[in-house]
Design an enzyme around this catalytic site. Sequence first.
Site, PDB file in Angstrom:
ATOM      1  N   ARG A 194       0.822  -1.222   0.000  1.00 22.18           N
ATOM      2  CA  ARG A 194       0.000   0.000   0.000  1.00 22.18           C
ATOM      3  C   ARG A 194       0.852   1.267   0.000  1.00 22.18           C
ATOM      4  NH1 ARG A 194      -4.420  -2.670   3.918  1.00 22.18           N
ATOM      5  NH2 ARG A 194      -2.570  -3.059   5.132  1.00 22.18           N
TER       6      ARG A 194
ATOM      7  N   ASP B 248       5.818 -22.030   7.622  1.00 20.90           N
ATOM      8  CA  ASP B 248       6.153 -21.913   9.042  1.00 20.90           C
ATOM      9  C   ASP B 248       7.668 -21.954   9.048  1.00 20.90           C
ATOM     10  OD1 ASP B 248       7.051 -22.656  11.641  1.00 20.90           O
ATOM     11  OD2 ASP B 248       4.988 -23.192  12.130  1.00 20.90           O
ATOM     12  N   HIS B 249       8.303 -20.823   9.316  1.00 18.16           N
ATOM     13  CA  HIS B 249       9.745 -20.758   9.055  1.00 18.16           C
ATOM     14  C   HIS B 249      10.550 -21.720   9.935  1.00 18.16           C
ATOM     15  CE1 HIS B 249       9.844 -17.841  12.409  1.00 18.16           C
ATOM     16  NE2 HIS B 249      11.126 -18.087  12.488  1.00 18.16           N
TER      17      HIS B 249
ATOM     18  N   GLU C  26      12.328 -16.522  24.258  1.00 21.34           N
ATOM     19  CA  GLU C  26      12.911 -15.333  23.632  1.00 21.34           C
ATOM     20  C   GLU C  26      13.238 -14.311  24.706  1.00 21.34           C
ATOM     21  OE1 GLU C  26      11.066 -14.273  19.621  1.00 21.34           O
ATOM     22  OE2 GLU C  26       9.361 -15.000  20.754  1.00 21.34           O
TER      23      GLU C  26
ATOM     24  N   ASP D 101       0.531 -17.170  18.456  1.00 24.41           N
ATOM     25  CA  ASP D 101       1.729 -16.730  17.736  1.00 24.41           C
ATOM     26  C   ASP D 101       2.791 -17.829  17.661  1.00 24.41           C
ATOM     27  OD1 ASP D 101       3.360 -14.765  16.459  1.00 24.41           O
ATOM     28  OD2 ASP D 101       4.434 -14.439  18.333  1.00 24.41           O
TER      29      ASP D 101
ATOM     30  N   HIS E  23       4.808 -22.874  15.471  1.00 25.48           N
ATOM     31  CA  HIS E  23       6.173 -23.382  15.625  1.00 25.48           C
ATOM     32  C   HIS E  23       6.279 -24.531  16.630  1.00 25.48           C
ATOM     33  CE1 HIS E  23       6.894 -19.852  13.360  1.00 25.48           C
ATOM     34  NE2 HIS E  23       7.015 -19.010  14.351  1.00 25.48           N
TER      35      HIS E  23
ATOM     36  N   LYS F 158       8.000 -14.558  25.765  1.00 24.36           N
ATOM     37  CA  LYS F 158       8.849 -13.408  25.445  1.00 24.36           C
ATOM     38  C   LYS F 158       9.430 -12.869  26.743  1.00 24.36           C
ATOM     39  CE  LYS F 158       6.842 -12.228  21.062  1.00 24.36           C
ATOM     40  NZ  LYS F 158       7.879 -12.719  20.142  1.00 24.36           N
TER      41      LYS F 158
HETATM   42  C1  BG6 Z   1       7.371 -15.513  14.645  1.00 25.22           C
HETATM   43  C2  BG6 Z   1       6.563 -14.898  15.741  1.00 25.22           C
HETATM   44  O1  BG6 Z   1       6.589 -16.408  13.896  1.00 25.22           O
HETATM   45  O2  BG6 Z   1       8.479 -16.214  15.208  1.00 25.22           O
HETATM   46  C3  BG6 Z   1       7.426 -13.961  16.589  1.00 25.22           C
HETATM   47  O3  BG6 Z   1       5.479 -14.170  15.186  1.00 25.22           O
HETATM   48  C4  BG6 Z   1       8.644 -14.696  17.085  1.00 25.22           C
HETATM   49  O4  BG6 Z   1       6.686 -13.422  17.681  1.00 25.22           O
HETATM   50  C5  BG6 Z   1       9.360 -15.396  15.948  1.00 25.22           C
HETATM   51  O5  BG6 Z   1       9.500 -13.740  17.693  1.00 25.22           O
HETATM   52  C6  BG6 Z   1      10.472 -16.278  16.467  1.00 25.22           C
HETATM   53  O6  BG6 Z   1      11.223 -16.751  15.391  1.00 25.22           O
HETATM   54  P1  BG6 Z   1      12.753 -17.113  15.575  1.00 25.22           P
HETATM   55  O7  BG6 Z   1      13.159 -17.711  14.272  1.00 25.22           O
HETATM   56  O8  BG6 Z   1      13.456 -15.843  15.918  1.00 25.22           O
HETATM   57  O9  BG6 Z   1      12.794 -18.081  16.711  1.00 25.22           O
END
Ligand code: BG6
Length: 507
Positions: free
Chosen positions: A59, A197-198, A236, A255, A260, A360
């Site tokens: 946008r 999902d990374h 984290e 989240d 994850h 967190k």
């Molecule tokens: C994301 C979440 O999918 O993954 C974040 O939305 C989180 O809140 C993050 O901080 C953590 O990813 P990684 O790879 O840093 O562990």
Amino acid sequence: MAGDTGRSGSVYGGASEPCTVVLFGASGDLAKRKVIPAMYDLAIHSALGPRYVIAGFARTPMSEDAFRSTLGDAAKSISEVGPIDPQQWDAFASNLYYRPGDYANSEAYTQLAKRLSELESSKNIGGNRLFYLSTPPEVYPDIVEQLGRAGLARPSAPNSWVHIIIEKPFGRDLASAKALNQIVLRVFDERQVYRIDHYLGKDTVQNLLVLRFGNGIFEPLWNRNYVDHVQITASETLGVERRGGFYETAGALRDMIQSHVLQLTSLVAVEPPASFDATSVRNEKLKVLQSIRPFDLEMVAQSVVRGQYAPGRLGEKPVPGYREEPNVNQASKTETFVAGKLLIDNWRWAGVPFYLRTGKRLAKRSTEIMIQFRRAPHIVFREKEIEPNRLILNIQPDEGISVSFGAKRPGTEMSIGNVTMNFCYREAFGEGTRSAYATLLNDCVRGDATLFDRGDSVEAAWSLVDPILDVWSAAKSAAVPQYPAGSWGPRESDVLLERDGRQWYNP
Ligand code: BG6
């Protein structure tokens, strides 16, 4: 431990044909921090094909030059793919294009289609297209529907492909995930859809499958006969940073756990697939989710703990509480921490608790899976208090695996000490792990969906967390336990394990 030669040949298999990537949400944080650096890494390794175009769409009004330089500045300061080479960046940036537009405006897609055809014919790129949705999730339906209407969901040339990557969160509960799946599958076929999902792109997460199914020594122990319990921690030290607005609508359960942490759980618990292909692996992972005992009201009360960070310290530094973060309601009840106990009702895992936690502003950044084995059935030594054996998979940041066991201390006494045997990725292979985004993009352009989530699994994960969300939203007046930033979460989390005679293994 020393390793072998590391990766052989090119680091990516990548696309052998030219392709176009359309990045929606191209001016956003995720695009700058993760997606564009990953594309750069693929491009310099020739994994986006011999020719490519990356067309940004968002946008924010911005010129193409401004787009290129903003991305360049961001990539050079925060890239997780290693140092950016200025010359290679310039070559990469000459393939970047940008067009501002409204996600719901059909005219914008007609224009986009026209621009793509022009770019593709000028660069001699066939019809291979990847649409990447890195926007706020509210606009996913608009984008998908508009792509369909503009005729962009189908290949424009014979023997070419169209894939779509959809970022998490995929829905915010079961009903919305189902609705989104329906919208997506009205326009695309499931085989075109890559729900990302990374965590699945992390080398260490994939290594879980190699550890289990590429070796003969672990799998015989990997079951209820030998495993006492499993702990999965994704902690984290960061707070919500600039994402307070988003986080207020999400919370740690949506989240991190729904995505994850349940992915990690599936890979620890999964049965050996018939082969390492998308259908076999994803079928087996789905069965794990379907075997997790569903939460009812009583189980939520007994087995799930939430918390929210209060002001505290990270090292020497004082940090604010969640409610003092920007864009967060001062009376917010959003959880920034969740701990829970899962039971998997199948032959392999019956009776073995899986303890999961994420949060967190915890004491340390670490994602770790700890498998604790049963004690020896009978101890013949005078020393009876021997530590249990543990296998620890460190997903990040100190990627590696360690096994702990008892060893005789030197000396005349038969005294036992706890020792560990370590494998460290960097030492063994002489290089660090790759960017998860680069791995997954590489798979997507190759058409390999093994490490992406399927619609049925996303829904299965939501159906597990939905009852917890329902209980929490019904208990609106209940206080959310607070924990000081820099700690390991609220006291209730320790109690969860103490009730079972166990304790958290803090990384
Ligand atoms: C994301 C979440 O999918 O993954 C974040 O939305 C989180 O809140 C993050 O901080 C953590 O990813 P990684 O790879 O840093 O562990």
